[in-house]
Design an enzyme around this catalytic site. Structure first.
Site, short mmCIF file in Angstrom:
data_model
loop_
_atom_site.label_atom_id
_atom_site.label_comp_id
_atom_site.label_asym_id
_atom_site.label_seq_id
_atom_site.Cartn_x
_atom_site.Cartn_y
_atom_site.Cartn_z
CB SER A 104 -0.97 -0.05 1.18
OG SER A 104 -1.98 0.92 1.07
CG ASP A 154 -7.35 -2.34 -3.66
OD1 ASP A 154 -7.87 -1.44 -2.99
OD2 ASP A 154 -6.19 -2.73 -3.46
CG HIS A 185 -5.99 -1.92 0.03
ND1 HIS A 185 -5.35 -1.57 -1.14
CD2 HIS A 185 -5.27 -1.35 1.04
CE1 HIS A 185 -4.29 -0.83 -0.86
NE2 HIS A 185 -4.21 -0.69 0.45
#
Length: 210
Positions: A104, A154, A185
């Site tokens: 991320s 996501d 995610h």
């Protein structure tokens, strides 16, 4: 720049073996990915910095002004600082291979450093990256091994942005593998397995090339 530029965790590995840098997601810290990394590449020296930006108490590597909207000046600052930190540690460790794994926000800073200084890494794992800007590569990504993992649903890193990043990396000559799963995610077992295979192959390739 001192290698104390970031609070960081260090797990020693086999002397002269691979060096694996870890970059946590928003709200994580230097310990977030260490157990995963130790499982993925046993024997590697692991160095995991903590992001130096606080977003309402959540650690990040650079500032943003909204979801998916980056403070590009701060990203440039963070990229320079992180690249200097990595260079210092690589010089000190003298590893057989330099690998990076980020999730991320950590994948985003890792990608930004890869664009700025491709020669730092032998291979990188970008887990759920979001690159909403046109990368400016200073150097060559030719034959650099990159694994991108992503979720088809996501909401933070939309699939079309992942596809755009893949196309860009391929156009720059990188050796790109993309591992999709049907979730969002979160990190799922299939991408962990893909990362394990990728890192093992990358570390062993560097040994063969020596």
């Amino acid at each position: 720049m001192s290698n104390e530029a970031y609070v960081h965790a260090v797990l020693p590995g086999s002397p002269g073996g691979p060096l694996l840098f870890l970059f946590h997601g928003t709200g994580g810290d230097e310990h977030q990915l260490v157990p995963l990394a130790r499982d993925l590449l046993p024997g590697a020296t692991i160095i995991s910095p903590r992001g130096d930006v606080s977003e309402m108490g959540a650690a990040r590597f650079f500032r943003r002004t909204g979801e998916g909207v980056y403070d590009m000046d701060d990203l440039a600052r963070a990229t320079r600082k992180m690249a200097a930190f990595l260079r210092d540690r690589i010089e000190a460790e003298k590893p057989s291979a330099v690998l990076g794994l980020g999730y991320s926000n950590g994948a985003n800073i890792l990608a930004s450093v890869l664009f700025a200084e491709p020669a730092l890494f032998d291979a990188t794992v970008l887990m759920h990256p979001l690159i909403p800007f046109e990368p400016n590569v200073r150097g060559s990504l030719a034959d650099k091994a990159v694994l991108v993992t992503a979720g088809r649903h996501d909401p933070i890193c939309p699939p079309n942005m992942t596809a755009r990043l893949e196309s860009y990396l391929r156009a720059e000559g990188a050796d790109v593998t993309v591992e999709w799963h049907d979730g969002g995610h979160e990190i799922r077992p299939s991408e962990i397995d893909a990362a394990r295979r990728f890192l093992d192959r990358s570390a062993n390739k560097s040994k063969v090339d020596e």
